[in-house]
Write a protein that holds these residues in place. Structure first.
Motif, mmCIF file in Angstrom:
data_model
loop_
_atom_site.group_PDB
_atom_site.id
_atom_site.type_symbol
_atom_site.label_atom_id
_atom_site.label_comp_id
_atom_site.label_asym_id
_atom_site.label_seq_id
_atom_site.Cartn_x
_atom_site.Cartn_y
_atom_site.Cartn_z
ATOM 1 N N ILE A 139 0.831 -1.201 0.000
ATOM 2 C CA ILE A 139 0.000 0.000 0.000
ATOM 3 C C ILE A 139 0.868 1.256 0.000
ATOM 4 O O ILE A 139 1.997 1.254 0.484
ATOM 5 N N ASP A 140 0.295 2.326 -0.548
ATOM 6 C CA ASP A 140 1.011 3.589 -0.665
ATOM 7 C C ASP A 140 0.745 4.473 0.553
ATOM 8 O O ASP A 140 0.550 5.673 0.425
ATOM 9 N N VAL A 141 0.702 3.869 1.722
ATOM 10 C CA VAL A 141 0.442 4.584 2.970
ATOM 11 C C VAL A 141 1.450 4.093 4.009
ATOM 12 O O VAL A 141 1.677 2.890 4.148
ATOM 13 N N GLY A 142 2.061 5.021 4.722
ATOM 14 C CA GLY A 142 2.964 4.646 5.791
ATOM 15 C C GLY A 142 2.177 4.219 7.027
ATOM 16 O O GLY A 142 1.174 4.843 7.369
ATOM 17 N N ASN A 198 6.112 -0.180 8.232
ATOM 18 C CA ASN A 198 6.233 -0.728 6.880
ATOM 19 C C ASN A 198 7.277 0.040 6.070
ATOM 20 O O ASN A 198 7.799 1.086 6.499
ATOM 21 N N HIS A 199 7.581 -0.482 4.880
ATOM 22 C CA HIS A 199 8.654 0.087 4.071
ATOM 23 C C HIS A 199 8.375 1.533 3.685
ATOM 24 O O HIS A 199 9.283 2.369 3.651
ATOM 25 N N ARG A 200 7.128 1.833 3.378
ATOM 26 C CA ARG A 200 6.770 3.190 2.972
ATOM 27 C C ARG A 200 7.076 4.181 4.094
ATOM 28 O O ARG A 200 7.670 5.242 3.855
ATOM 29 N N THR A 229 9.887 7.475 4.726
ATOM 30 C CA THR A 229 9.500 8.788 5.245
ATOM 31 C C THR A 229 10.223 9.088 6.553
ATOM 32 O O THR A 229 10.651 10.218 6.805
ATOM 33 N N HIS A 230 10.367 8.060 7.381
ATOM 34 C CA HIS A 230 11.065 8.197 8.663
ATOM 35 C C HIS A 230 12.509 8.638 8.434
ATOM 36 O O HIS A 230 13.012 9.539 9.121
ATOM 37 N N ASP A 242 0.825 10.399 1.972
ATOM 38 C CA ASP A 242 1.579 11.456 1.301
ATOM 39 C C ASP A 242 0.648 12.263 0.394
ATOM 40 O O ASP A 242 0.057 11.726 -0.542
ATOM 41 N N VAL A 243 0.494 13.554 0.695
ATOM 42 C CA VAL A 243 -0.387 14.430 -0.090
ATOM 43 C C VAL A 243 0.408 15.610 -0.655
ATOM 44 O O VAL A 243 -0.150 16.678 -0.919
#
Length: 555
Positions: A208-211, A225-227, A231-232, A314-315
């Motif tokens: 999924i494209d969500v952290g 998760n990887h996403r 970001t982290h 992410d927006v």
């Protein structure tokens, strides 16, 4: 069985090995008895019965380990314990009465028949006859009296009781073993299912494209998760660390103000807060990203706090697109306002000349053009207000009743054209710190909507009231009203209800959103009540504070 080098449980072994191990104790006991017999009755080694017993036990022990018992019918291995009774009978016949302990070897085939668990009644019969064979073996070939037969009858009874006791314990142990095996299978299946679900969850979270971050009940990070890991890493300062959330580059929605430590997402989640769509910026420089953050606490089966799940969306592209849209709207609006102002000025001059010429048709045409130009100028002003994203106030002590009266007078011609009566109810004046131009904009929007959305005519009522700490303004109409779903979205920019679109009522959906912003900039609030077909009432509450306090807040 560890002393034999076997690391598995007895029931886990193959049938051949179980048969061999069951025969082994009797074989070892016979071997131990050989020197005892030699010391107590050496003549037994010349007895054919004793030698036959030794030979038979040896053959049976070899066969128990050599034959593939799994390939034969189920009770085939019973031939071993049955013949063991014969072995013990031969040995006992040869050594009694000098080695009476030989009789105790009977318990080995008795126990064997018991643990097999197969045909317990048949096993009981075999126990009795096998025991009788052993105890009566010395009497064979003689002419014993009935008393001699009866004297040894206690042994079969005891062996039968031993067999029954062993059978009960074996059945109980077997039942427990089956229960344990069933639970073991369930646990293995549950473990396998848990691993499968964990793998599936990991795959989903990494797809999924969500952290996503999962916090344990003690606040530590259990899963990321990887996403979110990417970001982290983006939010961390340079250097080896270790770093905490308080050290990260996290900023308020303006993208410049550092976010307070106690307002950061994980800090709020650790306080068991639930929140949605909280906007923040992470990172620095050209790599800065905009995130929408939501969090939900988790509870265990007792309802106690069991951690939190925090999601990061992410927006950045959306925020950049909105910023580009606002810049475009502001630029276009600025470009349009100057020529519109010029057009309105020249139309005013042309309208004055038409009045001097006494040309009614020209005056009407110029009046229509002037009204539409002014309407377009108002729309441009609304677009500029929307694009700016903020409302700046110039506060002064003003009479709210006078503001409302002026707005009513301005709207009277339009109301008359629509067959609507405007009624002002202001029993007492209310004086407060207001921005005259902005409040006039609020009144114009509310009154204009009341007229516009009352196609059937009726009355628009304007009320000015004074509360304990606030000035209250109400605008009530008898128009088409709104559904509950429309009411929840009416202050969203560019929203227009299905009923309004169907009725082809003109508008772009900016007025109420701008009205709310102006009211909130004054420190007030705006609410509404409405019923479809029965009209709508907007209620504005403005705090009655001093000019100095309000001006500092608005600036």
């Amino acid at each position: 069985m560890a002393f034999l080098g076997i690391q598995r449980n007895f029931h886990e072994l193959t049938l051949r090995r179980r048969v061999a191990l069951s025969q082994l104790p009797l074989f070892v006991a016979v071997l131990v008895s050989v020197p005892i017999v030699f010391m107590n009755k050496p003549s037994a080694f010349a007895d054919p019965a004793f030698l036959a017993g030794l030979g038979l036990i040896t053959v049976l022990t070899v066969l128990s380990a050599a034959l593939p018992w799994e390939k034969y019918f189920q009770p085939a291995y019973w031939v071993i314990p049955i013949l063991d009774f014969a072995v013990i009978a031969l040995l006992y016949r040869a050594v009694q009465p000098d080695v009476t302990g030989m009789l105790l070897l009977t318990v080995f085939p008795v126990f064997w028949l018991a643990w097999s668990g197969f045909a317990p009644r048949t096993a009981s019969v075999l126990t009795i006859f096998g025991s009788l064979l052993i105890i009566w073996s010395p009497l064979l070939g003689t002419q014993p009296s009935p008393q001699e037969f009866a004297r040894s009858a206690l042994v079969p009874v005891i062996m039968l009781l031993v067999h029954k006791s062993a059978t009960v314990m074996t059945q109980d142990a077997s039942g427990q073993q089956r229960a344990l095996e069933a639970k073991d299978r369930e646990l293995k299946q549950s473990l396998q299912d848990s691993r499968r679900r964990a793998q599936l969850l990991d795959a989903v979270l990494d797809t999924i494209d969500v952290g996503v971050i999962v916090l344990g009940k003690d606040g530590h990070v259990m899963l990321m998760n990887h996403r979110q890991f990417a970001t982290h890493e983006l939010a961390l300062p340079e250097g080896p660390g270790p770093w905490s959330e308080a050290d990260m580059f996290l900023f308020e929605p303006d993208g410049a103000t550092p976010m307070a430590s106690d307002q950061r997402p994980l800090a709020r989640a650790r306080r068991r807060e639930a929140f949605s769509d909280s906007l923040l910026w992470v990172g620095s420089g050209a790599q800065k990203r905009a995130l929408i953050v939501s969090a939900r606490p988790m509870a265990d089966e007792t309802g106690a706090f069991n951690g939190s799940v925090v999601a990061f969306g992410d927006v950045t592209e959306t925020m950049l697109a909105l910023r580009a849209k606002d810049d475009f709207v502001a630029s276009v609006s600025h470009e349009l306002r100057t020529p519109l102002t010029s057009i309105i000025g020249y139309l005013d001059l042309a309208l004055a000349d038409a009045e001097e010429m006494n040309s009614d048709s020209l005056q009407a045409a110029l009046g229509v053009a002037l009204r539409n130009a002014e309407r377009l100028l108002v729309l441009v002003a609304d677009l500029l207000t929307t694009a700016s994203g903020s409302v700046h106030l110039e506060l002064a002590e003003l009479s709210l009743r006078e503001l409302v009266s002026c707005a009513a007078d301005s709207a009277a011609p339009r109301a008359a054209e629509s067959g609507i009566k405007i009624e002002l109810q202001a029993p007492a004046d209310v004086v407060g710190s207001f921005d005259a131009m902005r409040m006039q904009q609020v009144l114009d929007n509310l009154i204009s909507n009341a007229i516009k959305y009352s196609p059937g005519g009726g009355t628009v009522t304007l009320r000015v009231l004074r509360g304990k700490t606030a000035a209250i303004l109400e605008v009530q109409d008898e128009g088409i009203g709104m559904t509950a779903a429309d009411q929840s979205e009416v202050f969203n920019r560019f929203f227009r209800s299905a009923a309004v679109k169907k009725a082809a009522i003109p508008g772009v959906g900016l007025g109420l959103g701008i009205t709310r912003d102006i009211v909130e900039a004054h420190g007030g609030s705006i609410t509404l009540t409405s019923q479809p077909g029965q009209g709508t009432t907007f209620r504005v509450e403005l705090p009655l504070e001093s000019c100095s306090v309000r001006a500092s807040t608005a600036g």
